[in-house]
Design a protein around this motif. Structure first.
Motif, PDB file in Angstrom:
ATOM      1  N   PHE B  10       0.824  -1.203   0.000  1.00 24.22           N
ATOM      2  CA  PHE B  10       0.000   0.000   0.000  1.00 24.22           C
ATOM      3  C   PHE B  10       0.860   1.256   0.000  1.00 24.22           C
ATOM      4  CE2 PHE B  10      -3.522  -2.580   2.204  1.00 24.22           C
ATOM      5  CZ  PHE B  10      -3.981  -3.004   0.982  1.00 24.22           C
ATOM      6  N   ALA B  74       2.542  -9.656 -10.572  1.00 26.90           N
ATOM      7  CA  ALA B  74       1.095  -9.482 -10.396  1.00 26.90           C
ATOM      8  C   ALA B  74       0.588  -9.956  -9.028  1.00 26.90           C
ATOM      9  CB  ALA B  74       0.344 -10.230 -11.501  1.00 26.90           C
ATOM     10  N   LEU B  77      -0.278  -7.525  -6.134  1.00 28.90           N
ATOM     11  CA  LEU B  77      -1.428  -6.685  -6.465  1.00 28.90           C
ATOM     12  C   LEU B  77      -2.723  -7.444  -6.257  1.00 28.90           C
ATOM     13  CD1 LEU B  77      -0.539  -4.703  -9.694  1.00 28.90           C
ATOM     14  CD2 LEU B  77      -1.023  -3.823  -7.412  1.00 28.90           C
ATOM     15  N   ARG B  78      -2.716  -8.706  -6.688  1.00 32.38           N
ATOM     16  CA  ARG B  78      -3.925  -9.526  -6.472  1.00 32.38           C
ATOM     17  C   ARG B  78      -4.172  -9.716  -4.982  1.00 32.38           C
ATOM     18  NH1 ARG B  78      -2.436 -12.802 -10.874  1.00 32.38           N
ATOM     19  NH2 ARG B  78      -1.484 -14.299  -9.453  1.00 32.38           N
ATOM     20  N   ALA B  80      -3.365  -7.844  -2.627  1.00 32.69           N
ATOM     21  CA  ALA B  80      -3.775  -6.594  -1.980  1.00 32.69           C
ATOM     22  C   ALA B  80      -5.253  -6.329  -2.156  1.00 32.69           C
ATOM     23  CB  ALA B  80      -2.963  -5.433  -2.535  1.00 32.69           C
ATOM     24  N   THR B  81      -5.873  -6.943  -3.139  1.00 36.02           N
ATOM     25  CA  THR B  81      -7.291  -6.693  -3.354  1.00 36.02           C
ATOM     26  C   THR B  81      -8.143  -7.866  -2.885  1.00 36.02           C
ATOM     27  OG1 THR B  81      -7.073  -7.531  -5.603  1.00 36.02           O
ATOM     28  CG2 THR B  81      -6.916  -5.154  -5.306  1.00 36.02           C
TER      29      THR B  81
END
Lengths: 160, 133
Positions: B10, B74, B77-78, B80-81
């Motif tokens: 973040f 990637a 990022l995945r 993190a969501t």
């Protein structure tokens, strides 16, 4: 500042959370078992936490509700197993939005040099239950923040 | 799933230049010079941003001849969501509030004596309260 570590090990329906606090163990323990203190920190700031009952003893029940600014309520309840002490608090945990999906949680507190590490180990009935309950229950209050993250990531299309 | 360092992810994503760099890397690997081109920014400044992204695990860097190539990763990022991030955010916010409460209690151990008495009475005088044998 300390970082909250969350681990969801692959293949087993556990979640482990650990965090260090700059306070002695007895005080941190009080913040977990004294309902007057618990309401001051548990859950997102924008939620109002209402404790119905918090009977901290072997066989005692607990129930609380988080109310969001729109008036939606998210209830949680469970039972303490064994006498809660600073060495350990064992309790069941059930989100009322997913009745029957009960986790068994153990919280332990360790003090070193005046700082206290809090660890919780949660055991769910299945991997699916773990993921579903966490998504629907604990995540309810974080949607706003994560919508912002979605916007932030909007121009990113991660490639596999 | 591996333990996450979402704070690092973040933190890295909080900067618009770094988000723009990541967006460019979705189209393929790039050198520092290629990444610096659209920005009014020196290559060393871009390199500093790349170091932050690398530290968060969002990119990896390899060498091609004399140039260093940046490659988008990637998975963080995945992560993190995903739901784990929401769960972590719930506890991050709660624990931040608990930090503040503990600091207040240590500065003044009896901020609300009436509340404390009520609580002790309700717990200790419960008819089913078990004492240690």
């Amino acid at each position: 500042m300390s970082e909250t570590k969350v681990q969801a090990p692959e293949g087993v329906p556990f979640i482990d959370v650990s965090r260090e606090f700059d306070a002695p163990r007895d005080l941190v323990y009080r913040a977990f078992v004294d309902p007057e203190l618990l309401v001051q920190w548990l859950g997102p700031q924008k939620y109002k936490m209402i404790i119905d009952i918090y009977d901290v003893r072997a066989g005692g029940t607990w129930r609380y509700v988080h109310r969001d600014p729109d008036g939606n309520e998210y209830g949680f309840h469970g039972v303490f197993h064994g006498d809660p002490t600073p060495d350990g608090i064992v309790q069941t945990f059930e989100f009322e939005g997913a009745p029957g999906h009960v986790s068994l949680d153990k919280l332990s507190l360790e003090e070193h040099d005046g700082r206290t590490t809090v660890r919780t180990h949660s055991v769910y009935q299945s991997l699916e239950a773990r993921d579903a309950v966490v998504e629907s229950g604990m995540a309810a209050g974080m949607d706003e923040g994560f919508n912002r993250l979605d916007v932030l990531l909007g121009n990113l299309v991660p490639v596999a | 799933m591996q333990p996450t360092s979402l704070d690092a992810v973040f933190g890295a994503l909080a900067d618009p230049t770094r988000r723009a760099i990541l967006a460019r890397l979705t189209a393929g690997d790039r050198t520092v010079a290629e990444l610096a081109a659209p920005f009014a920014m020196s290559q060393p400044a871009v390199s500093r941003h790349l170091k932050v992204l690398e530290g968060a695990g969002l990119i990896t860097r390899t060498r091609r001849a004399t140039a260093r190539l940046s490659h988008l990763e990637a998975a963080p990022l995945r992560d993190a969501t995903e739901w784990l991030a929401k769960y972590q955010a719930w506890w991050d916010e709660s624990h931040g509030r608990l930090d503040a409460l503990l600091a207040r209690l240590q500065a003044d151990p009896t901020p609300d004596p009436s509340g404390d008495r009520t609580t002790e009475r309700s717990i200790d005088d419960h008819p089913g309260r078990r004492r240690n044998p």
